[in-house]
Design a protein around this motif. Structure first.
Motif, PDB file in Angstrom:
ATOM      1  N   MET A   1       0.852  -1.195   0.000  1.00  9.50           N
ATOM      2  CA  MET A   1       0.000   0.000   0.000  1.00  9.50           C
ATOM      3  C   MET A   1       0.878   1.231   0.000  1.00  9.50           C
ATOM      4  O   MET A   1       1.758   1.375   0.835  1.00  9.50           O
ATOM      5  N   ASN A   2       0.688   2.128  -0.920  1.00  8.14           N
ATOM      6  CA  ASN A   2       1.391   3.394  -0.945  1.00  8.14           C
ATOM      7  C   ASN A   2       0.415   4.492  -0.598  1.00  8.14           C
ATOM      8  O   ASN A   2      -0.605   4.652  -1.251  1.00  8.14           O
ATOM      9  N   THR A   3       0.720   5.258   0.426  1.00  3.21           N
ATOM     10  CA  THR A   3      -0.163   6.331   0.839  1.00  3.21           C
ATOM     11  C   THR A   3       0.201   7.596   0.089  1.00  3.21           C
ATOM     12  O   THR A   3       1.318   8.095   0.213  1.00  3.21           O
ATOM     13  N   PRO A   4      -0.682   8.159  -0.752  1.00  2.00           N
ATOM     14  CA  PRO A   4      -0.348   9.366  -1.495  1.00  2.00           C
ATOM     15  C   PRO A   4      -0.254  10.554  -0.574  1.00  2.00           C
ATOM     16  O   PRO A   4      -0.989  10.671   0.396  1.00  2.00           O
ATOM     17  N   VAL A   5       0.677  11.452  -0.877  1.00  2.00           N
ATOM     18  CA  VAL A   5       0.872  12.619  -0.037  1.00  2.00           C
ATOM     19  C   VAL A   5       1.145  13.816  -0.910  1.00  2.00           C
ATOM     20  O   VAL A   5       1.643  13.687  -2.024  1.00  2.00           O
ATOM     21  N   PRO A   6       0.826  15.023  -0.441  1.00  2.00           N
ATOM     22  CA  PRO A   6       1.113  16.209  -1.232  1.00  2.00           C
ATOM     23  C   PRO A   6       2.598  16.515  -1.242  1.00  2.00           C
ATOM     24  O   PRO A   6       3.313  16.198  -0.314  1.00  2.00           O
ATOM     25  N   SER A   7       3.061  17.143  -2.318  1.00  2.00           N
ATOM     26  CA  SER A   7       4.452  17.558  -2.416  1.00  2.00           C
ATOM     27  C   SER A   7       4.612  18.900  -1.732  1.00  2.00           C
ATOM     28  O   SER A   7       3.835  19.822  -1.958  1.00  2.00           O
TER      29      SER A   7
ATOM     30  N   GLU B   1      -0.558  18.381   8.819  1.00  2.00           N
ATOM     31  CA  GLU B   1      -1.475  17.247   8.874  1.00  2.00           C
ATOM     32  C   GLU B   1      -2.163  17.064   7.523  1.00  2.00           C
ATOM     33  O   GLU B   1      -2.462  18.035   6.837  1.00  2.00           O
ATOM     34  N   ALA B   2      -2.409  15.810   7.171  1.00  2.00           N
ATOM     35  CA  ALA B   2      -3.148  15.486   5.948  1.00  2.00           C
ATOM     36  C   ALA B   2      -4.027  14.284   6.220  1.00  2.00           C
ATOM     37  O   ALA B   2      -3.691  13.428   7.045  1.00  2.00           O
ATOM     38  N   GLN B   3      -5.153  14.220   5.546  1.00  2.00           N
ATOM     39  CA  GLN B   3      -6.057  13.085   5.715  1.00  2.00           C
ATOM     40  C   GLN B   3      -6.709  12.753   4.378  1.00  2.00           C
ATOM     41  O   GLN B   3      -7.171  13.632   3.659  1.00  2.00           O
ATOM     42  N   THR B   4      -6.687  11.477   4.036  1.00  2.00           N
ATOM     43  CA  THR B   4      -7.397  10.999   2.852  1.00  2.00           C
ATOM     44  C   THR B   4      -8.185   9.770   3.244  1.00  2.00           C
ATOM     45  O   THR B   4      -7.637   8.854   3.872  1.00  2.00           O
TER      46      THR B   4
ATOM     47  N   ASP C   1      -9.881   7.605   5.517  1.00  2.00           N
ATOM     48  CA  ASP C   1      -9.743   7.567   6.967  1.00  2.00           C
ATOM     49  C   ASP C   1      -8.290   7.547   7.414  1.00  2.00           C
ATOM     50  O   ASP C   1      -8.007   7.436   8.606  1.00  2.00           O
ATOM     51  N   VAL C   2      -7.351   7.645   6.485  1.00  2.00           N
ATOM     52  CA  VAL C   2      -5.933   7.600   6.840  1.00  2.00           C
ATOM     53  C   VAL C   2      -5.454   8.997   7.207  1.00  2.00           C
ATOM     54  O   VAL C   2      -5.525   9.921   6.399  1.00  2.00           O
ATOM     55  N   LYS C   3      -4.963   9.149   8.433  1.00  2.00           N
ATOM     56  CA  LYS C   3      -4.509  10.447   8.922  1.00  2.00           C
ATOM     57  C   LYS C   3      -3.002  10.415   9.135  1.00  2.00           C
ATOM     58  O   LYS C   3      -2.470   9.473   9.722  1.00  2.00           O
ATOM     59  N   THR C   4      -2.327  11.461   8.655  1.00  2.00           N
ATOM     60  CA  THR C   4      -0.880  11.565   8.808  1.00  2.00           C
ATOM     61  C   THR C   4      -0.541  12.904   9.443  1.00  2.00           C
ATOM     62  O   THR C   4      -1.051  13.942   9.015  1.00  2.00           O
ATOM     63  N   VAL C   5       0.317  12.876  10.457  1.00  2.00           N
ATOM     64  CA  VAL C   5       0.758  14.089  11.147  1.00  2.00           C
ATOM     65  C   VAL C   5       2.286  14.119  11.125  1.00  2.00           C
ATOM     66  O   VAL C   5       2.930  13.195  11.621  1.00  2.00           O
ATOM     67  N   TRP C   6       2.838  15.172  10.536  1.00  2.00           N
ATOM     68  CA  TRP C   6       4.282  15.364  10.516  1.00  2.00           C
ATOM     69  C   TRP C   6       4.675  16.481  11.479  1.00  2.00           C
ATOM     70  O   TRP C   6       3.977  17.482  11.600  1.00  2.00           O
ATOM     71  N   GLN C   7       5.812  16.321  12.134  1.00  2.00           N
ATOM     72  CA  GLN C   7       6.446  17.392  12.882  1.00  2.00           C
ATOM     73  C   GLN C   7       7.896  17.464  12.409  1.00  2.00           C
ATOM     74  O   GLN C   7       8.588  16.436  12.348  1.00  2.00           O
ATOM     75  N   TYR C   8       8.343  18.652  12.070  1.00  2.00           N
ATOM     76  CA  TYR C   8       9.668  18.787  11.485  1.00  2.00           C
ATOM     77  C   TYR C   8      10.214  20.187  11.746  1.00  2.00           C
ATOM     78  O   TYR C   8       9.475  21.121  12.044  1.00  2.00           O
TER      79      TYR C   8
END
Length: 202
Positions: A1-7, A49-52, A54-61
């Motif tokens: 499974m590859n989770t798409p993410v914005p660039s 944060e991004a969500q597609t 029900d998959v939620k991703t939170v980055w801290q950087y």
């Protein structure tokens, strides 16, 4: 499974999101939109944060204004695509996650068995050395996210980890098995991705 993410790119102190229509939908954008916002030039800690579905991703950087270009020709900056802005830019140090769930042809896993899932951390292309993912933790849920259980995880290669999930009986996870991954790299950047239903049991 590859989770798409914005660039994600920085130009003149702005964090700019550029992606295909499907990826832009993650940020709540309509296809073809460009979203940007101003950030201070001083190095600081940010959360994205991004969500597609029900998959939620939170980055801290941690990031600061780019002083020189650090973007490959195959991943051009926003200004090169939509204008004449030639200010320095680079990809942000977001950790993205790629999964190999090892599923059967019907996208299921046998109930009551130990099952291995491979997780690979990666970054947007850039010219300078990329960070290295140094740790990864996994949790599983069998009740739709109400309770979470730690899963054994071990490093198996560069930015690559294997987590072992102890699948319960099928009736103990009627809605499938969920997965939550937390990863950290050697620059202190982190990502947490929650997949409420990674696979179902047979």
């Amino acid at each position: 499974m590859n989770t798409p993410v914005p660039s994600v790119r920085r130009r003149r102190g702005a964090l700019t999101l550029l992606a295909a229509a499907a990826m832009l939908a993650l940020a709540g954008c309509k296809g073809g939109d460009l979203v940007s916002y101003d950030l201070p030039a001083k190095s600081a800690r940010y959360t994205f944060e991004a969500q597609t579905n029900d998959v939620k991703t939170v980055w801290q950087y941690t990031s600061a204004k780019a002083t020189k270009d650090d973007a490959p020709k195959l991943s051009p900056c926003i200004g090169e695509l939509v204008g004449s802005n030639q200010a320095a830019c680079r990809p942000e140090p977001l950790i993205f996650l790629r999964y190999d769930f090892g599923l059967a042809l019907d996208n299921t896993v046998k109930a009551g068995t130990d099952h291995e899932v491979t997780v690979v951390g990666y970054y947007q292309p850039r010219l300078a050395d990329l960070p290295k993912v140094t740790s990864l933790e996994a949790e599983t849920t069998f009740d739709g996210g109400r309770t979470w259980h730690p899963a054994a995880t071990k490093a198996t290669g560069k930015n690559t980890f294997t987590t072992t999930i102890r699948n319960p009986r099928r009736d103990q996870a009627p809605g499938g098995v969920g997965l939550r991954i937390s990863a950290t790299d050697n620059q202190g950047n982190t990502v947490r991705q929650t997949i409420p239903m990674a696979y179902t049991l047979r």
